[in-house]
Design a protein around this motif. Structure first.
Motif, PDB file in Angstrom:
ATOM      1  N   PRO A  97       0.822  -1.223   0.000  1.00  0.00           N
ATOM      2  CA  PRO A  97       0.000   0.000   0.000  1.00  0.00           C
ATOM      3  C   PRO A  97       0.858   1.277   0.000  1.00  0.00           C
ATOM      4  CG  PRO A  97      -0.818  -1.526   1.636  1.00  0.00           C
ATOM      5  CD  PRO A  97       0.487  -2.060   1.175  1.00  0.00           C
ATOM      6  N   VAL A  98       2.010   1.241   0.693  1.00  0.00           N
ATOM      7  CA  VAL A  98       2.858   2.434   0.703  1.00  0.00           C
ATOM      8  C   VAL A  98       3.334   2.739  -0.705  1.00  0.00           C
ATOM      9  CG1 VAL A  98       5.084   3.350   1.430  1.00  0.00           C
ATOM     10  CG2 VAL A  98       3.596   2.249   3.102  1.00  0.00           C
ATOM     11  N   ILE A  99       3.870   1.736  -1.382  1.00  0.00           N
ATOM     12  CA  ILE A  99       4.363   1.954  -2.745  1.00  0.00           C
ATOM     13  C   ILE A  99       3.220   2.403  -3.650  1.00  0.00           C
ATOM     14  CG2 ILE A  99       5.320   0.788  -4.772  1.00  0.00           C
ATOM     15  CD1 ILE A  99       6.963  -0.913  -2.871  1.00  0.00           C
ATOM     16  N   PHE A 100       2.087   1.721  -3.503  1.00  0.00           N
ATOM     17  CA  PHE A 100       0.964   2.062  -4.367  1.00  0.00           C
ATOM     18  C   PHE A 100       0.491   3.501  -4.128  1.00  0.00           C
ATOM     19  CE2 PHE A 100      -3.352   1.843  -6.035  1.00  0.00           C
ATOM     20  CZ  PHE A 100      -3.118   1.197  -7.236  1.00  0.00           C
ATOM     21  N   ALA A 101       0.451   3.886  -2.851  1.00  0.00           N
ATOM     22  CA  ALA A 101       0.019   5.259  -2.531  1.00  0.00           C
ATOM     23  C   ALA A 101       1.000   6.280  -3.089  1.00  0.00           C
ATOM     24  CB  ALA A 101      -0.132   5.410  -1.015  1.00  0.00           C
ATOM     25  N   LEU A 102       2.299   5.965  -2.980  1.00  0.00           N
ATOM     26  CA  LEU A 102       3.310   6.878  -3.510  1.00  0.00           C
ATOM     27  C   LEU A 102       3.146   7.037  -5.019  1.00  0.00           C
ATOM     28  CD1 LEU A 102       6.546   5.873  -1.548  1.00  0.00           C
ATOM     29  CD2 LEU A 102       5.136   7.909  -1.258  1.00  0.00           C
ATOM     30  N   LEU A 103       2.938   5.909  -5.697  1.00  0.00           N
ATOM     31  CA  LEU A 103       2.773   5.962  -7.149  1.00  0.00           C
ATOM     32  C   LEU A 103       1.532   6.757  -7.524  1.00  0.00           C
ATOM     33  CD1 LEU A 103       3.698   2.303  -8.143  1.00  0.00           C
ATOM     34  CD2 LEU A 103       5.051   4.365  -8.503  1.00  0.00           C
ATOM     35  N   LEU A 104       0.450   6.436  -6.809  1.00  0.00           N
ATOM     36  CA  LEU A 104      -0.818   7.092  -7.134  1.00  0.00           C
ATOM     37  C   LEU A 104      -0.730   8.590  -6.866  1.00  0.00           C
ATOM     38  CD1 LEU A 104      -3.348   5.821  -8.245  1.00  0.00           C
ATOM     39  CD2 LEU A 104      -4.285   5.731  -5.934  1.00  0.00           C
ATOM     40  N   ASN A 105       0.085   8.939  -5.882  1.00  0.00           N
ATOM     41  CA  ASN A 105       0.244  10.343  -5.507  1.00  0.00           C
ATOM     42  C   ASN A 105       0.886  11.158  -6.634  1.00  0.00           C
ATOM     43  OD1 ASN A 105      -0.099  12.343  -3.569  1.00  0.00           O
ATOM     44  ND2 ASN A 105       2.100  12.314  -3.111  1.00  0.00           N
ATOM     45  N   GLU A 106       1.670  10.444  -7.468  1.00  0.00           N
ATOM     46  CA  GLU A 106       2.372  11.141  -8.546  1.00  0.00           C
ATOM     47  C   GLU A 106       1.498  11.331  -9.780  1.00  0.00           C
ATOM     48  OE1 GLU A 106       5.496  12.357  -8.219  1.00  0.00           O
ATOM     49  OE2 GLU A 106       5.321  11.719  -6.133  1.00  0.00           O
ATOM     50  N   VAL A 107       0.344  10.644  -9.786  1.00  0.00           N
ATOM     51  CA  VAL A 107      -0.518  10.746 -10.961  1.00  0.00           C
ATOM     52  C   VAL A 107      -1.142  12.135 -11.036  1.00  0.00           C
ATOM     53  CG1 VAL A 107      -2.626   9.869 -12.026  1.00  0.00           C
ATOM     54  CG2 VAL A 107      -0.994   8.284 -11.017  1.00  0.00           C
ATOM     55  N   ARG A 108      -1.073  12.740 -12.232  1.00  0.00           N
ATOM     56  CA  ARG A 108      -1.572  14.107 -12.362  1.00  0.00           C
ATOM     57  C   ARG A 108      -3.070  14.145 -12.621  1.00  0.00           C
ATOM     58  NH1 ARG A 108       3.113  17.078 -14.170  1.00  0.00           N
ATOM     59  NH2 ARG A 108       4.464  16.817 -12.364  1.00  0.00           N
ATOM     60  N   ASN A 109      -3.520  13.210 -13.489  1.00  0.00           N
ATOM     61  CA  ASN A 109      -4.920  13.202 -13.890  1.00  0.00           C
ATOM     62  C   ASN A 109      -5.831  12.821 -12.721  1.00  0.00           C
ATOM     63  OD1 ASN A 109      -7.441  12.561 -14.904  1.00  0.00           O
ATOM     64  ND2 ASN A 109      -6.627  11.913 -16.895  1.00  0.00           N
ATOM     65  N   LYS A 110      -6.583  13.810 -12.235  1.00  0.00           N
ATOM     66  CA  LYS A 110      -7.423  13.596 -11.046  1.00  0.00           C
ATOM     67  C   LYS A 110      -8.431  12.476 -11.237  1.00  0.00           C
ATOM     68  CE  LYS A 110      -6.922  16.635  -7.549  1.00  0.00           C
ATOM     69  NZ  LYS A 110      -6.892  18.107  -7.693  1.00  0.00           N
ATOM     70  N   LEU A 111      -9.088  12.470 -12.416  1.00  0.00           N
ATOM     71  CA  LEU A 111     -10.140  11.490 -12.681  1.00  0.00           C
ATOM     72  C   LEU A 111      -9.569  10.074 -12.638  1.00  0.00           C
ATOM     73  CD1 LEU A 111     -13.158  11.236 -13.565  1.00  0.00           C
ATOM     74  CD2 LEU A 111     -12.278  10.934 -15.885  1.00  0.00           C
ATOM     75  N   PHE A 112      -8.430   9.891 -13.301  1.00  0.00           N
ATOM     76  CA  PHE A 112      -7.775   8.577 -13.305  1.00  0.00           C
ATOM     77  C   PHE A 112      -7.407   8.155 -11.892  1.00  0.00           C
ATOM     78  CE2 PHE A 112      -3.845   6.040 -13.621  1.00  0.00           C
ATOM     79  CZ  PHE A 112      -4.352   4.960 -14.313  1.00  0.00           C
ATOM     80  N   LYS A 113      -6.830   9.096 -11.157  1.00  0.00           N
ATOM     81  CA  LYS A 113      -6.399   8.822  -9.792  1.00  0.00           C
ATOM     82  C   LYS A 113      -7.573   8.368  -8.918  1.00  0.00           C
ATOM     83  CE  LYS A 113      -4.156  11.227  -5.974  1.00  0.00           C
ATOM     84  NZ  LYS A 113      -3.607  12.508  -5.551  1.00  0.00           N
ATOM     85  N   ARG A 114      -8.660   9.148  -9.005  1.00  0.00           N
ATOM     86  CA  ARG A 114      -9.827   8.817  -8.190  1.00  0.00           C
ATOM     87  C   ARG A 114     -10.408   7.468  -8.557  1.00  0.00           C
ATOM     88  NH1 ARG A 114     -11.849  14.217  -6.950  1.00  0.00           N
ATOM     89  NH2 ARG A 114     -10.341  14.855  -5.368  1.00  0.00           N
ATOM     90  N   SER A 115     -10.497   7.184  -9.884  1.00  0.00           N
ATOM     91  CA  SER A 115     -11.131   5.915 -10.257  1.00  0.00           C
ATOM     92  C   SER A 115     -10.265   4.723  -9.837  1.00  0.00           C
ATOM     93  CB  SER A 115     -11.470   5.847 -11.754  1.00  0.00           C
ATOM     94  OG  SER A 115     -10.721   6.750 -12.495  1.00  0.00           O
ATOM     95  N   VAL A 116      -8.943   4.846  -9.984  1.00  0.00           N
ATOM     96  CA  VAL A 116      -8.071   3.753  -9.533  1.00  0.00           C
ATOM     97  C   VAL A 116      -8.258   3.534  -8.034  1.00  0.00           C
ATOM     98  CG1 VAL A 116      -5.679   3.078  -9.137  1.00  0.00           C
ATOM     99  CG2 VAL A 116      -6.340   4.030 -11.338  1.00  0.00           C
ATOM    100  N   GLN A 117      -8.284   4.637  -7.312  1.00  0.00           N
ATOM    101  CA  GLN A 117      -8.456   4.586  -5.865  1.00  0.00           C
ATOM    102  C   GLN A 117      -9.739   3.828  -5.489  1.00  0.00           C
ATOM    103  OE1 GLN A 117      -7.895   8.578  -4.420  1.00  0.00           O
ATOM    104  NE2 GLN A 117      -8.914   8.057  -2.510  1.00  0.00           N
ATOM    105  N   THR A 118     -10.812   4.112  -6.211  1.00  0.00           N
ATOM    106  CA  THR A 118     -12.094   3.475  -5.917  1.00  0.00           C
ATOM    107  C   THR A 118     -12.082   1.991  -6.310  1.00  0.00           C
ATOM    108  OG1 THR A 118     -13.093   5.570  -6.453  1.00  0.00           O
ATOM    109  CG2 THR A 118     -14.580   3.709  -6.176  1.00  0.00           C
ATOM    110  N   ILE A 119     -11.503   1.725  -7.486  1.00  0.00           N
ATOM    111  CA  ILE A 119     -11.531   0.348  -7.973  1.00  0.00           C
ATOM    112  C   ILE A 119     -10.737  -0.583  -7.068  1.00  0.00           C
ATOM    113  CG2 ILE A 119     -10.769  -1.158  -9.858  1.00  0.00           C
ATOM    114  CD1 ILE A 119     -11.522   1.183 -11.761  1.00  0.00           C
TER     115      ILE A 119
END
Lengths: 299, 566
Positions: free
Chosen positions: A89-111
Motif C-alpha cells: 500500500p505504501v508503494i501504491f500510494a506513492l505511485l498514485l500520488n504522482e498521478v496528475r490526472n485527477k479522474l484517473f487517480k480517483r477511479s483507480v483509488q475506488t476500484i
C-alpha cells in the motif's frame, strides 16, 4: 487531582460513561470466560460446576499432533501478510500520488478499494473458478505461455501464497487510502523548499514524502503486530481442503474444529487464550520499539 | 474527591442498569415456562392420539435438507402437517430455527452452539454425538414412561422390529430420545451409470473394478456427449472422499468396498473390532484411485467441489458414473433428465476387485435421536406426534391422509409432504416392499396390488412417466426394473451388505480423538489419491494413526464390543 477535575473536564468525562460501560460489559465481563480454558467445560453444568483441570487442556494441546504445524502455518501466513500490507500500500500510494490526472487517480483509488466490500464466502467461489487448473483464467494464461497448469488451491506449496496474495488484492486498497490521506497532510512548502535546494522527484520522495508518512506507517505496523496469530479465519476456512491442511490449517480453523465440531470448549478456549497472550506480547513489544525508534506514543 | 465518588457511582449505576435489564428478561422467561407447566397438569388421558385442550405450544428446532420444497405461500409454519397436528392433537408447532442437514458439519456446529447457549428448543433432532452431550449434561427428558404409556402398538412394532436397534436406542435401560430408525438397505451405495452413454460407446455393463476404470476412461476420452470437446468427467468424487456414513452421492466408500476395505467403519478381525481405514485393503483401494486420478479418470479438481457442485456437472450432462444411493435418481439425476430427455441412468450392484463378492457398507440405521428439552411440560406430545405420523402413513388413518398427501397440487410440483412432520420415519422394509409390489402390479397389470401410500406415489409417477411425462422418471429409476431398489433386492438375495461393527454411542475417547484422527486420514487419503504423496505414506499414516490416539479409540470401542457380546 484538582487539575484533573477542573470544572471544564467533568462533563467531558461524563460523556465517556456510555462508551466505558459498553467496553466493560462486552469486553471485560466476557474475560471471565477465560476460566473455561482451565476446565473440562460442559455447557449444561456451566462455568461454576464444570470440573477444574488446571493446565491439562494446555498439555493436551502440546501433545496433540498438528498443534505445532498449525502454529507455524499461522505465523508464516500472517507475517507475510503483515509485511505485504505495509510494503504494497505504501508503494501504491506513492505511485498514485504522482498521478496528475485527477479522474484517473480517483477511479483507480475506488476500484482497488472495491473488493474490500465483498465477503470471503463470495470471493472464495470466484477464486475457485479463476484458479481452476482446467478452465480458470490464470491457468489459461500459464498454458498459453507453454507452462504447466498449477492447482493453486490444491497444492501445499502454493496455498499460503494464494492466501496472502488474494487477501492483499482484497484489502490493500483500504490501507492505500489511509496513506493517501496522510500524504495530503504533508506541508506543500516542504516540497517547494526541496525544489529550491535542487531535489528531483526521487529526492523529494525519499526526503519529504516518506518521512512525512512514517508516523502513519509506524502506527499501522504496530497495530498489525497484534494480528500476528490471525491469519484470516473466514478466508482460509472457505478456501482450504484436506489436501492443503499441511500448509493451510491455521490456529483459527483449528479452534473452529475443536470448539464448534468437537465441542471441546475447554481446549478451544485454551488455544484462544494462548493466542491472546501472544498477541498482547507482540503488540506491547512493537509499541515499545515504535516508541524508542520512531518516537510514536499513544499515551 | 467528592466529584470522583459521584462519577464512580454514575458508572456503577449505568452498568447495574444494563445488568438488571439482562436478568429481568431471563426471569420473565422462567415465569412463562412455569405458567405453562401449571396448565398442563391434570391431563390423565392415555389415548395415543389424545387431543390437548386447550392446545399446547411446542417449540421446534427443525432439520431440513435440499429436497424439502414448499408450495407458494406454504412453509414449515403453514402446511397440511402443521394443521394436522393442530386439529388432531391440539399441538401448535412453533419453529425456533430451521437448519440444513445437507452439510453435516454445519448442522452439528449449529447444534453445538445451541447446546452451549443453553437455549434449547422443546424438541430437536440430534446426531449421536450431540445426544451424548445432552445426556451427559442431563439436559433432556427421560421418555421411557411416556413411550410405554402413549406409544401406539403400530409405533412400537415399527421402532422395535430389530433387537440390535432396540439395544442401540436405549441408554442405560432408559429411552432418552426417539431414535431415528431407518432402513439398513436404503443406505447402501450402488453404481450409477449413464446407460445412454454406455450404449453409445459400446461398453459392457460394469462387473469388475476394471470395468469401472474402462467406463471412466471411455467417458473421459471418447466424448460421450458428442460435442467435440473433452469436457466430460470420469468417476465422480467430491471433497469428502470417504464420507461414511453421511454421504450418499459422488462418494468413494463403496469403491473401496471393491477391495473389501471399509473406510471409517469398524470391522471384526478375529473377534476384535478394528478401524477399517487403517486395514491393508484400504491401501489397495487408494492405489487404484491414485492410478485413476493420474490418468485423469477422476476430476482433477474434486477436492474443491462439494456434493452439490458435482451435482451441477450431472445436471449439465458432463458426468455419467458415480457411486450413490437409490435416491440419486430424484436428486440429482432428475435435473439431468429434465434438461436432456435422452439421458438415462441405470443402477448396478457394486463391483469387486477379485473373486470374492463385494459387500456394500452400511451403518446401523440409527443416526440420531429426537430429544425433548428437560423441563418441557408435555414430553408425551412427541410420542403422540410420532403415533399420528405412523397412523397417517402406515396405519388406519392412511385413507384419510392419502388424498391430502397425494393432492395434485403437491404431486405436480414435486413437493413431498412427508418432509414436514415433526418426526418422520419409514418402516425399515417399506421401500423394498414397494419395489416388489410395483413390479408385481406392472407384471400382472393389476393396479389393485398398489395399496399403500409409498407404492401409490411411485406407481402414479411411473405411469406418468410411461405416458410421456419425464417428471415421473426418477421413480422408475428408484423403484422400477433397473432401479436402485432393484439392486437392493440383489444385495438382499446375495447377502451383499456389510454392517458397521460399532453402533454404540461414541465414548469420551472417541469424541475427543476421532476428529483429529479423521483429519489426518482425510489429509493422507486425499494426498495419496492426488499423487502429491506416495502410496507408501499409507503405512506411515497407519503407524501415526495408532500412536496419536487410534489405539486408545480402538480399545474403547472394543470395551463396548466385549460388553455387547457377553
Amino acid at each position: 487531582m484538582n487539575k484533573l477535575l477542573n470544572r471544564g473536564s467533568v462533563p467531558l468525562h461524563l460523556m465517556l460513561i456510555p462508551a466505558v460501560a459498553l467496553v466493560f460489559i462486552f469486553n471485560y465481563i466476557p474475560l471471565f470466560g477465560i476460566v473455561i480454558a482451565f476446565e473440562k467445560y460442559i455447557p449444561a453444568r456451566g462455568v461454576f460446576h464444570s470440573k477444574w483441570v488446571g493446565f491439562q487442556n494446555f498439555t493436551y494441546l502440546i501433545h496433540l499432533p498438528g498443534t505445532f504445524q498449525t502454529l507455524v502455518n499461522t505465523l508464516y501466513i500472517s507475517l507475510m501478510k503483515i509485511i505485504a500490507f505495509i510494503v504494497v500500500p505504501v508503494i501504491f500510494a506513492l505511485l498514485l500520488n504522482e498521478v496528475r490526472n485527477k479522474l484517473f487517480k480517483r477511479s483507480v483509488q475506488t476500484i482497488v478499494y472495491l473488493p474490500h466490500f465483498m465477503s470471503w464466502i463470495i470471493l472464495s467461489g470466484i477464486l475457485i473458478d479463476i484458479l481452476s487448473p482446467s478452465d480458470g483464467i490464470v491457468n489459461m494464461l500459464l498454458k498459453s505461455f507453454g507452462l504447466k497448469p498449477i492447482f493453486f488451491l490444491g497444492d501445499v506449496h502454493w496455498f499460503p501464497y494464494v492466501i496472502v496474495s488474494s487477501d492483499l488484492w482484497k484489502e490493500f486498497g483500504f490501507n492505500t487510502i489511509l496513506y493517501l490521506a496522510a500524504l495530503t497532510a504533508i506541508n506543500p512548502t516542504l516540497y517547494e523548499a526541496a525544489k529550491m535546494d535542487g531535489a528531483g522527484r526521487w529526492r523529494q520522495t525519499f526526503h519529504v514524502t516518506l518521512p512525512g508518512i512514517v508516523p502513519v506507517i509506524v502506527l499501522l505496523a504496530t497495530l498489525s503486530m497484534g494480528n500476528v496469530l490471525n491469519a484470516g479465519f473466514d478466508q482460509v476456512f472457505n478456501l482450504y481442503s484436506p489436501a492443503v491442511y499441511q500448509s493451510g490449517d491455521i490456529l483459527d480453523t483449528f479452534i473452529y474444529r475443536l470448539g464448534m465440531l468437537d465441542a471441546q470448549y475447554g481446549v478451544a478456549t485454551a488455544v484462544g487464550l494462548f493466542k491472546s497472550v501472544v498477541s498482547f506480547i507482540f503488540i506491547a513489544g512493537s509499541y515499545a520499539l515504535a516508541r524508542k525508534f520512531a518516537d510514536y506514543r499513544v499515551f | 474527591m467528592h466529584h470522583k465518588t459521584k462519577m464512580l457511582s454514575a458508572v456503577l449505576l449505568v452498568s447495574v442498569m444494563a445488568l438488571s435489564a439482562c436478568s429481568s428478561k431471563d426471569e420473565e422467561k422462567d415465569n412463562n415456562a412455569s405458567a405453562s407447566g401449571v396448565n398442563a397438569s391434570g391431563q390423565a388421558n392415555t389415548d395415543p392420539l389424545g387431543k390437548y385442550d386447550p392446545p399446547i405450544e411446542l417449540h421446534v428446532g427443525q432439520a431440513t435438507d435440499s429436497t424439502v420444497k414448499f408450495l407458494d405461500g406454504e412453509s414449515f409454519d403453514n402446511n397440511p402437517w402443521h394443521k394436522e397436528y393442530e386439529d388432531v392433537l391440539g399441538i401448535n408447532l412453533k419453529y425456533d430455527w430451521v437448519a440444513d442437514t445437507s452439510d453435516a458439519s454445519q448442522y452439528e456446529s449449529k447444534l453445538n452452539v445451541t447446546i452451549a447457549s443453553g437455549e434449547l428448543p422443546d424438541v430437536m433432532y440430534v446426531p449421536k454425538k450431540q445426544f451424548k452431550m445432552l445426556v451427559d449434561g442431563d439436559q433432556i427428558e427421560d421418555l421411557t414412561d411416556a413411550f410405554n404409556t402413549y406409544a401406539s402398538p403400530l409405533t412400537k412394532k415399527i421402532l422395535m422390529s430389530d433387537p440390535k436397534i432396540v439395544d442401540a436406542m436405549m441408554t442405560d435401560g432408559k429411552l432418552l430420545g426417539i431414535p431415528n430408525v431407518g432402513s439398513l438397505m436404503d443406505q447402501a451405495d450402488v453404481v450409477w451409470v449413464r446407460q445412454d452413454w454406455l450404449k453409445k460407446l459400446n461398453l459392457p455393463a460394469p462387473k469388475t473394478i476394471d470395468d469401472i476404470e474402462k467406463i471412466a476412461e471411455a467417458f473421459v476420452k471418447q466424448d460421450p456427449d458428442g460435442n467435440g470437446k473433452a469436457d466430460t468427467y470420469g468417476l465422480a468424487a467430491n471433497k469428502d472422499s470417504f464420507n461414511f456414513p453421511t454421504a450418499g452421492f459422488a462418494d468413494l466408500t463403496s469403491f473401496a468396498n471393491a477391495y473389501h476395505a471399509y473406510p471409517r467403519a469398524w470391522v471384526d478381525v478375529n473377534g476384535k473390532l478394528e478401524y477399517g481405514s487403517v486395514q491393508p485393503q484400504m491401501k489397495q483401494a487408494l492405489a487404484k484411485l491414485q492410478e485413476m486420478y493420474k490418468e485423469g479418470l477422476i476430476d482433477s479438481e474434486f477436492i474443491v467441489k462439494d456434493g452439490s457442485k458435482v451435482a451441477e456437472s450431472v445436471a449439465a450432462g458432463k458426468l455419467g458414473l458415480t457411486y450413490g444411493r437409490y435416491w440419486n435418481a430424484i436428486w440429482p439425476f432428475q435435473d439431468n433428465k429434465n434438461q436432456d430427455k435422452n439421458a438415462d441412468w441405470q443402477a448396478y450392484p457394486i463391483v469387486s476387485a477379485d473373486d470374492e463378492t463385494a459387500k456394500a457398507q452400511v451403518d446401523l440405521p440409527l443416526s440420531g435421536f429426537t430429544v425433548v428439552r428437560k423441563g418441557y411440560a408435555h414430553p408425551e406430545a412427541v410420542i403422540k406426534a410420532l403415533n399420528l405420523m405412523f397412523e397417517n402413513y402406515d396405519g388406519d388413518r392412511s385413507s384419510h391422509w392419502t388424498p391430502i398427501d397425494q393432492d395434485k397440487k403437491y404431486v405436480d410440483k414435486g413437493v413431498l409432504l412427508m418432509k414436514y412432520p415433526l418426526i418422520y420415519m419409514e418402516p425399515p422394509t417399506m421401500n423394498m416392499d414397494t419395489q416388489v409390489k410395483l413390479l408385481d402390479a406392472f407384471k400382472k397389470n393389476d393396479p389393485s396390488i398398489v395399496n399403500d401410500l409409498n407404492t401409490k406415489r411411485a406407481y402414479d409417477a411411473i405411469m406418468k412417466y410411461r405416458s410421456g411425462d419425464n417428471t415421473g422418471w426418477a421413480f422408475d429409476k428408484m423403484f422400477g426394473e433397473n432401479s436402485g431398489q432393484a439392486v437392493y433386492q440383489d444385495y438382499q438375495k446375495n447377502d451383499q451388505l456389510f454392517v458397521n461393527g460399532f453402533y454404540g454411542v461414541p465414548g469420551p475417547v472417541m469424541n475427543e480423538r476421532m476428529s483429529t484422527l479423521q483429519k489426518l486420514e482425510d489429509e493422507t487419503f486425499t494426498k495419496i489419491i492426488m499423487g502429491s504423496a506416495p502410496l507408501d505414506d499409507f503405512d506411515k499414516f497407519v503407524e501415526r494413526w495408532k500412536s496419536i490416539g487410534g489405539d486408545d479409540v480402538t480399545a474403547e470401542v472394543n470395551e463396548w464390543y466385549a460388553a455387547k457380546n457377553k
